[in-house]
Design a protein around this motif. Sequence first.
Motif, PDB file in Angstrom:
ATOM      1  N   TYR A  56      45.402 -44.048 122.495  1.00  0.00           N
ATOM      2  CA  TYR A  56      45.819 -42.810 122.091  1.00  0.00           C
ATOM      3  C   TYR A  56      47.099 -42.764 122.694  1.00  0.00           C
ATOM      4  O   TYR A  56      47.456 -42.988 124.006  1.00  0.00           O
ATOM      5  N   ASN A  57      48.222 -42.338 121.866  1.00  0.00           N
ATOM      6  CA  ASN A  57      49.671 -42.084 122.264  1.00  0.00           C
ATOM      7  C   ASN A  57      50.247 -43.451 122.567  1.00  0.00           C
ATOM      8  O   ASN A  57      51.065 -43.371 123.448  1.00  0.00           O
ATOM      9  N   GLU A  58      49.598 -44.637 122.475  1.00  0.00           N
ATOM     10  CA  GLU A  58      50.232 -45.813 122.774  1.00  0.00           C
ATOM     11  C   GLU A  58      51.133 -46.221 121.766  1.00  0.00           C
ATOM     12  O   GLU A  58      50.956 -46.282 120.714  1.00  0.00           O
ATOM     13  N   ASP A  59      52.305 -46.771 122.014  1.00  0.00           N
ATOM     14  CA  ASP A  59      53.327 -47.049 121.596  1.00  0.00           C
ATOM     15  C   ASP A  59      53.341 -48.710 121.217  1.00  0.00           C
ATOM     16  O   ASP A  59      53.652 -49.510 122.161  1.00  0.00           O
ATOM     17  N   ARG A  60      52.816 -48.955 120.030  1.00  0.00           N
ATOM     18  CA  ARG A  60      52.274 -50.309 119.812  1.00  0.00           C
ATOM     19  C   ARG A  60      53.387 -51.345 119.318  1.00  0.00           C
ATOM     20  O   ARG A  60      53.959 -50.787 118.256  1.00  0.00           O
ATOM     21  N   ILE A  79      53.187 -45.184 117.161  1.00  0.00           N
ATOM     22  CA  ILE A  79      52.540 -44.273 117.953  1.00  0.00           C
ATOM     23  C   ILE A  79      51.083 -44.159 117.329  1.00  0.00           C
ATOM     24  O   ILE A  79      50.890 -43.448 116.393  1.00  0.00           O
ATOM     25  N   HIS A  80      50.146 -44.455 118.243  1.00  0.00           N
ATOM     26  CA  HIS A  80      48.829 -44.416 117.645  1.00  0.00           C
ATOM     27  C   HIS A  80      48.254 -43.079 118.119  1.00  0.00           C
ATOM     28  O   HIS A  80      48.297 -42.771 119.084  1.00  0.00           O
ATOM     29  N   LEU A  81      47.375 -42.576 117.048  1.00  0.00           N
ATOM     30  CA  LEU A  81      47.165 -41.129 117.026  1.00  0.00           C
ATOM     31  C   LEU A  81      45.806 -41.018 117.486  1.00  0.00           C
ATOM     32  O   LEU A  81      45.125 -39.967 117.506  1.00  0.00           O
ATOM     33  N   GLY A  82      44.832 -42.033 117.654  1.00  0.00           N
ATOM     34  CA  GLY A  82      43.424 -42.242 117.896  1.00  0.00           C
ATOM     35  C   GLY A  82      43.169 -43.108 119.017  1.00  0.00           C
ATOM     36  O   GLY A  82      43.881 -43.311 119.675  1.00  0.00           O
ATOM     37  N   ILE A  83      41.930 -43.150 119.312  1.00  0.00           N
ATOM     38  CA  ILE A  83      41.394 -44.165 120.137  1.00  0.00           C
ATOM     39  C   ILE A  83      40.572 -45.225 119.207  1.00  0.00           C
ATOM     40  O   ILE A  83      39.836 -44.934 118.366  1.00  0.00           O
ATOM     41  N   ASP A  84      40.932 -46.469 119.766  1.00  0.00           N
ATOM     42  CA  ASP A  84      40.132 -47.589 119.238  1.00  0.00           C
ATOM     43  C   ASP A  84      38.986 -48.005 119.938  1.00  0.00           C
ATOM     44  O   ASP A  84      39.346 -47.940 120.987  1.00  0.00           O
ATOM     45  N   PHE A  85      37.936 -48.373 119.358  1.00  0.00           N
ATOM     46  CA  PHE A  85      36.803 -48.972 120.008  1.00  0.00           C
ATOM     47  C   PHE A  85      36.433 -50.499 119.354  1.00  0.00           C
ATOM     48  O   PHE A  85      36.173 -50.497 118.164  1.00  0.00           O
ATOM     49  N   TRP A  86      36.767 -51.532 119.989  1.00  0.00           N
ATOM     50  CA  TRP A  86      36.427 -52.644 119.719  1.00  0.00           C
ATOM     51  C   TRP A  86      35.251 -53.430 120.014  1.00  0.00           C
ATOM     52  O   TRP A  86      34.784 -53.566 121.265  1.00  0.00           O
ATOM     53  N   PHE A 173      38.963 -43.630 115.799  1.00  0.00           N
ATOM     54  CA  PHE A 173      38.306 -42.463 116.002  1.00  0.00           C
ATOM     55  C   PHE A 173      39.489 -41.471 116.323  1.00  0.00           C
ATOM     56  O   PHE A 173      40.087 -41.653 117.227  1.00  0.00           O
ATOM     57  N   GLN A 174      39.536 -40.536 115.283  1.00  0.00           N
ATOM     58  CA  GLN A 174      40.726 -39.529 115.643  1.00  0.00           C
ATOM     59  C   GLN A 174      40.313 -38.068 115.300  1.00  0.00           C
ATOM     60  O   GLN A 174      39.515 -38.017 114.674  1.00  0.00           O
ATOM     61  N   PRO A 203      44.923 -34.167 118.780  1.00  0.00           N
ATOM     62  CA  PRO A 203      44.525 -33.949 120.225  1.00  0.00           C
ATOM     63  C   PRO A 203      43.819 -35.388 120.692  1.00  0.00           C
ATOM     64  O   PRO A 203      43.100 -36.005 119.832  1.00  0.00           O
ATOM     65  N   ASN A 204      43.868 -35.571 121.926  1.00  0.00           N
ATOM     66  CA  ASN A 204      43.285 -36.674 122.691  1.00  0.00           C
ATOM     67  C   ASN A 204      41.797 -36.630 122.567  1.00  0.00           C
ATOM     68  O   ASN A 204      41.290 -35.802 123.127  1.00  0.00           O
TER      69      ASN A 204
END
Length: 214
Positions: A56-60, A79-86, A173-174, A203-204
């Motif tokens: 989240y909010n990561e500049d990838r 800018i990533h707007l969600g959380i990734d689950f690998w 997930f966002q 939001p986060n």
Amino acid sequence: MHLLPFYFDRDPYLVLDFTAANPDLATLNLTNIDTFTNYVFGKIRAAGAVVGVGGYNEDRVVYSNSPHFTPTGDEPRSIHLGIDFWAAAGTPVFAPVDGVVHSFRDNAQYADYGPTIILEHNTEGFPRFSLYGHLSRASLTDLYDGKPFRAGEKLAEFGPYPENGDWPPHLHFQLMHDMLGLHGDYPGVCRPSERNEWLTRCPNPNKWLNIRNL
């Protein structure tokens, strides 16, 4: 809030970094799916973890060579707007709170979400919409707009490559306050110049997930 079959206060997890601060990325070609998959799941195994998380909010930097994220002559979206689950394809995904299907779609373009579900919620204190991307195509079977899901009910599964949008298996997930009139799709990455605007809309998720060190 129960989203996945992992308990982040008990099960080991690894926070993954896809920014320029990660020196690994300077020597890896993550446009190659085998390299990308081996890197992600090799790091998870080496850490003794059951799942990788973050974003989240990561500049990838992983989007820099993809025309889907960086059209010629345009400002890159990074800018990533969600959380990734690998985690492995087939990992179940559960509705985090009560909701109904707002919309769904197979966003089948290269580097897109692949199969995607968006839920609408009326839970006080929780954002109105949630998005689940990179699912299996089977996850879209028997869905319809308005279909209800109770909190903790199985919603979907992580999709395999390539039906998940051509990525190593993971869930995007966002959360969103406003769908902006969109259906079955929503930006998951934005331009740095528009960062504050999009983070206000999205939001986060960790405010509700409470995963340490995110």
